[in-house]
Design a protein around this motif. Structure first.
Motif, PDB file in Angstrom:
ATOM      1  N   GLN A  45      -3.953   2.964 -27.288  1.00 49.90           N
ATOM      2  CA  GLN A  45      -2.761   3.573 -26.701  1.00 49.90           C
ATOM      3  C   GLN A  45      -3.094   4.265 -25.385  1.00 49.90           C
ATOM      4  OE1 GLN A  45      -1.801   6.034 -30.145  1.00 49.90           O
ATOM      5  NE2 GLN A  45       0.036   4.822 -30.540  1.00 49.90           N
ATOM      6  N   THR A  46      -4.228   4.929 -25.350  1.00 50.62           N
ATOM      7  CA  THR A  46      -4.656   5.612 -24.131  1.00 50.62           C
ATOM      8  C   THR A  46      -4.890   4.612 -23.004  1.00 50.62           C
ATOM      9  OG1 THR A  46      -5.720   7.342 -25.447  1.00 50.62           O
ATOM     10  CG2 THR A  46      -6.384   7.160 -23.142  1.00 50.62           C
ATOM     11  N   GLY A  47      -5.565   3.498 -23.317  1.00 44.57           N
ATOM     12  CA  GLY A  47      -5.839   2.483 -22.307  1.00 44.57           C
ATOM     13  C   GLY A  47      -4.569   1.848 -21.763  1.00 44.57           C
ATOM     14  N   ILE A  48      -3.639   1.536 -22.642  1.00 45.21           N
ATOM     15  CA  ILE A  48      -2.375   0.932 -22.203  1.00 45.21           C
ATOM     16  C   ILE A  48      -1.578   1.919 -21.354  1.00 45.21           C
ATOM     17  CG2 ILE A  48      -0.142   0.061 -23.015  1.00 45.21           C
ATOM     18  CD1 ILE A  48      -1.648  -1.105 -25.430  1.00 45.21           C
ATOM     19  N   ALA A  49      -1.593   3.188 -21.745  1.00 47.24           N
ATOM     20  CA  ALA A  49      -0.887   4.212 -20.964  1.00 47.24           C
ATOM     21  C   ALA A  49      -1.458   4.291 -19.550  1.00 47.24           C
ATOM     22  CB  ALA A  49      -0.982   5.561 -21.663  1.00 47.24           C
ATOM     23  N   GLU A  50      -2.776   4.125 -19.428  1.00 49.16           N
ATOM     24  CA  GLU A  50      -3.388   4.190 -18.094  1.00 49.16           C
ATOM     25  C   GLU A  50      -2.938   3.046 -17.200  1.00 49.16           C
ATOM     26  OE1 GLU A  50      -4.907   6.762 -16.718  1.00 49.16           O
ATOM     27  OE2 GLU A  50      -4.196   7.539 -18.628  1.00 49.16           O
ATOM     28  N   LEU A  51      -2.655   1.898 -17.777  1.00 52.49           N
ATOM     29  CA  LEU A  51      -2.101   0.803 -16.986  1.00 52.49           C
ATOM     30  C   LEU A  51      -0.746   1.193 -16.409  1.00 52.49           C
ATOM     31  CD1 LEU A  51      -2.995  -2.256 -19.266  1.00 52.49           C
ATOM     32  CD2 LEU A  51      -4.081  -1.605 -17.119  1.00 52.49           C
ATOM     33  N   VAL A  52       0.038   1.891 -17.216  1.00 49.58           N
ATOM     34  CA  VAL A  52       1.361   2.345 -16.764  1.00 49.58           C
ATOM     35  C   VAL A  52       1.214   3.366 -15.644  1.00 49.58           C
ATOM     36  CG1 VAL A  52       3.494   3.517 -17.448  1.00 49.58           C
ATOM     37  CG2 VAL A  52       2.396   1.882 -19.009  1.00 49.58           C
ATOM     38  N   PHE A  53       0.315   4.306 -15.796  1.00 51.68           N
ATOM     39  CA  PHE A  53       0.105   5.327 -14.754  1.00 51.68           C
ATOM     40  C   PHE A  53      -0.419   4.696 -13.467  1.00 51.68           C
ATOM     41  CE2 PHE A  53      -0.284   8.291 -18.494  1.00 51.68           C
ATOM     42  CZ  PHE A  53       0.845   9.036 -18.192  1.00 51.68           C
ATOM     43  N   ALA A  54      -1.274   3.680 -13.590  1.00 46.70           N
ATOM     44  CA  ALA A  54      -1.787   3.002 -12.397  1.00 46.70           C
ATOM     45  C   ALA A  54      -0.656   2.286 -11.655  1.00 46.70           C
ATOM     46  CB  ALA A  54      -2.877   2.008 -12.786  1.00 46.70           C
ATOM     47  N   VAL A  55       0.257   1.662 -12.406  1.00 49.79           N
ATOM     48  CA  VAL A  55       1.417   1.007 -11.792  1.00 49.79           C
ATOM     49  C   VAL A  55       2.276   2.044 -11.072  1.00 49.79           C
ATOM     50  CG1 VAL A  55       3.577  -0.218 -12.267  1.00 49.79           C
ATOM     51  CG2 VAL A  55       1.457  -0.935 -13.387  1.00 49.79           C
ATOM     52  N   MET A  56       2.453   3.200 -11.694  1.00 52.24           N
ATOM     53  CA  MET A  56       3.228   4.283 -11.073  1.00 52.24           C
ATOM     54  C   MET A  56       2.616   4.690  -9.736  1.00 52.24           C
ATOM     55  SD  MET A  56       3.590   8.257 -12.317  1.00 52.24           S
ATOM     56  CE  MET A  56       1.832   8.480 -11.983  1.00 52.24           C
ATOM     57  N   LEU A  57       1.309   4.885  -9.712  1.00 51.30           N
ATOM     58  CA  LEU A  57       0.645   5.287  -8.477  1.00 51.30           C
ATOM     59  C   LEU A  57       0.776   4.198  -7.424  1.00 51.30           C
ATOM     60  CD1 LEU A  57      -1.099   7.312  -6.941  1.00 51.30           C
ATOM     61  CD2 LEU A  57      -3.124   6.247  -7.962  1.00 51.30           C
ATOM     62  N   TYR A  58       0.627   2.955  -7.840  1.00 49.24           N
ATOM     63  CA  TYR A  58       0.733   1.821  -6.907  1.00 49.24           C
ATOM     64  C   TYR A  58       2.113   1.778  -6.258  1.00 49.24           C
ATOM     65  CZ  TYR A  58       1.028  -3.030  -5.319  1.00 49.24           C
ATOM     66  OH  TYR A  58       1.204  -4.159  -4.572  1.00 49.24           O
ATOM     67  N   VAL A  59       3.153   1.989  -7.055  1.00 46.30           N
ATOM     68  CA  VAL A  59       4.519   1.967  -6.524  1.00 46.30           C
ATOM     69  C   VAL A  59       4.708   3.068  -5.484  1.00 46.30           C
ATOM     70  CG1 VAL A  59       6.959   2.339  -7.118  1.00 46.30           C
ATOM     71  CG2 VAL A  59       5.523   0.875  -8.556  1.00 46.30           C
ATOM     72  N   PHE A  60       4.200   4.255  -5.756  1.00 42.20           N
ATOM     73  CA  PHE A  60       4.334   5.347  -4.794  1.00 42.20           C
ATOM     74  C   PHE A  60       3.563   5.050  -3.508  1.00 42.20           C
ATOM     75  CE2 PHE A  60       6.201   7.866  -8.151  1.00 42.20           C
ATOM     76  CZ  PHE A  60       7.008   8.762  -7.463  1.00 42.20           C
ATOM     77  N   VAL A  61       2.394   4.442  -3.616  1.00 35.75           N
ATOM     78  CA  VAL A  61       1.637   4.080  -2.418  1.00 35.75           C
ATOM     79  C   VAL A  61       2.418   3.061  -1.585  1.00 35.75           C
ATOM     80  CG1 VAL A  61      -0.458   2.961  -1.561  1.00 35.75           C
ATOM     81  CG2 VAL A  61      -0.613   4.636  -3.397  1.00 35.75           C
ATOM     82  N   LEU A  62       3.050   2.113  -2.257  1.00 34.69           N
ATOM     83  CA  LEU A  62       3.869   1.137  -1.541  1.00 34.69           C
ATOM     84  C   LEU A  62       5.012   1.820  -0.786  1.00 34.69           C
ATOM     85  CD1 LEU A  62       4.215  -1.910  -3.973  1.00 34.69           C
ATOM     86  CD2 LEU A  62       2.640  -1.597  -2.069  1.00 34.69           C
ATOM     87  N   ILE A  63       5.633   2.784  -1.425  1.00 36.63           N
ATOM     88  CA  ILE A  63       6.743   3.506  -0.800  1.00 36.63           C
ATOM     89  C   ILE A  63       6.264   4.235   0.452  1.00 36.63           C
ATOM     90  CG2 ILE A  63       8.348   5.442  -1.106  1.00 36.63           C
ATOM     91  CD1 ILE A  63       8.533   4.616  -4.070  1.00 36.63           C
ATOM     92  N   VAL A  64       5.071   4.795   0.369  1.00 37.43           N
ATOM     93  CA  VAL A  64       4.543   5.595   1.470  1.00 37.43           C
ATOM     94  C   VAL A  64       4.055   4.743   2.625  1.00 37.43           C
ATOM     95  CG1 VAL A  64       2.668   7.154   2.145  1.00 37.43           C
ATOM     96  CG2 VAL A  64       3.974   7.585   0.041  1.00 37.43           C
ATOM     97  N   TYR A  65       3.323   3.659   2.307  1.00 36.36           N
ATOM     98  CA  TYR A  65       2.601   2.931   3.356  1.00 36.36           C
ATOM     99  C   TYR A  65       3.296   1.651   3.836  1.00 36.36           C
ATOM    100  CZ  TYR A  65      -1.407   6.000   2.848  1.00 36.36           C
ATOM    101  OH  TYR A  65      -2.232   7.098   2.840  1.00 36.36           O
TER     102      TYR A  65
END
Length: 239
Positions: free
Chosen positions: A218-238
């Protein structure tokens, strides 16, 4: 199949995020496909090799090592023939591999220093990805900032995951994880104010989730979700 497939679910986020960040900010090319497959094969190849070094079980890990090695060779040739300057990056990876090999031999591969080395290696992949897109004309300042950001993010993740698994009964590790995530927020805001949002969410994760008794998967799968979240924000910024 556990001889062939790494059981570190969170590692897939480290495998993908630097690649996606580099390709997104610098542009995609056809060479990115064999480059990523080469990178993926290196990761899969390293898994049975390190397990072989750790356990000494040649009979168990020789076949998967050979399978991934045979896949890796032609992909490496394609990449090197297309971009010969990437040979230097490959040599760096090979030399640095001595560090996880040492920790595997010592049966201490969960050491924090080993985690940090692995994280930096994973995150460094953004450089060849950007180089393949833009060559020497790439924006290396932006690339380095993204390398640092992703490295700091994954180091924080390593600290947080230890508070759930190996250090779950260690209150000092829990406080260290929270303090680290607090310090990441002003850095993220300095990069770009909107990036403070995902890093604030990551701080909340470090505070709350260790108390939820999550399972490793569960922890590992949650980290995939958090990584996607960070990626989306980076896309918005850059972008």
């Amino acid at each position: 199949m556990n001889r062939y497939i790494p059981n570190q679910h969170g590692a897939w986020a480290m495998l993908m995020l630097p690649f996606l960040l580099g390709m997104s900010v610098a542009g995609a090319t056809l060479l990115h496909l064999p480059l990523f497959l080469c990178w993926l094969s290196m990761y899969l190849f390293s898994f049975p090799v390190l397990q072989w070094i750790k356990t000494g079980k040649k009979d168990r890990y020789l076949k998967p090592s050979l399978v991934y090695g045979l896949i890796l060779i032609p992909l490496t040739i394609i990449v090197v023939l297309s971009e010969p300057e990437l040979i230097g990056y490959g040599v760096l990876l090979l030399l640095t591999f001595a560090i996880p090999a040492y920790y595997a031999k010592s049966k201490n591969e969960r050491a924090l220093l080993n985690d940090i080395v692995a994280i930096l290696l994973f995150c460094s992949f953004i450089y060849p990805v950007v180089y393949v897109s833009a060559g020497h004309e790439a924006d290396w300042t932006k690339t380095t900032l993204l390398f640092v950001m992703s490295g700091l993010y994954f180091i924080g993740t390593a600290l947080y995951v230890k508070t759930i698994i190996r250090e779950k009964k260690n209150p000092r590790y829990y406080r260290l994880s929270i303090a680290y995530h607090v310090l990441l927020i002003p850095f993220a805001a300095w990069l770009s104010l909107p990036l403070a949002i995902p890093f604030t969410i990551l701080l909340a994760r470090a505070i709350v989730l260790p108390k939820r008794k999550l399972k490793v998967k569960q922890t590992g799968i949650a980290e995939l979700v958090f990584a996607v979240m960070l990626y989306v924000f980076v896309l918005i910024v850059y972008l």
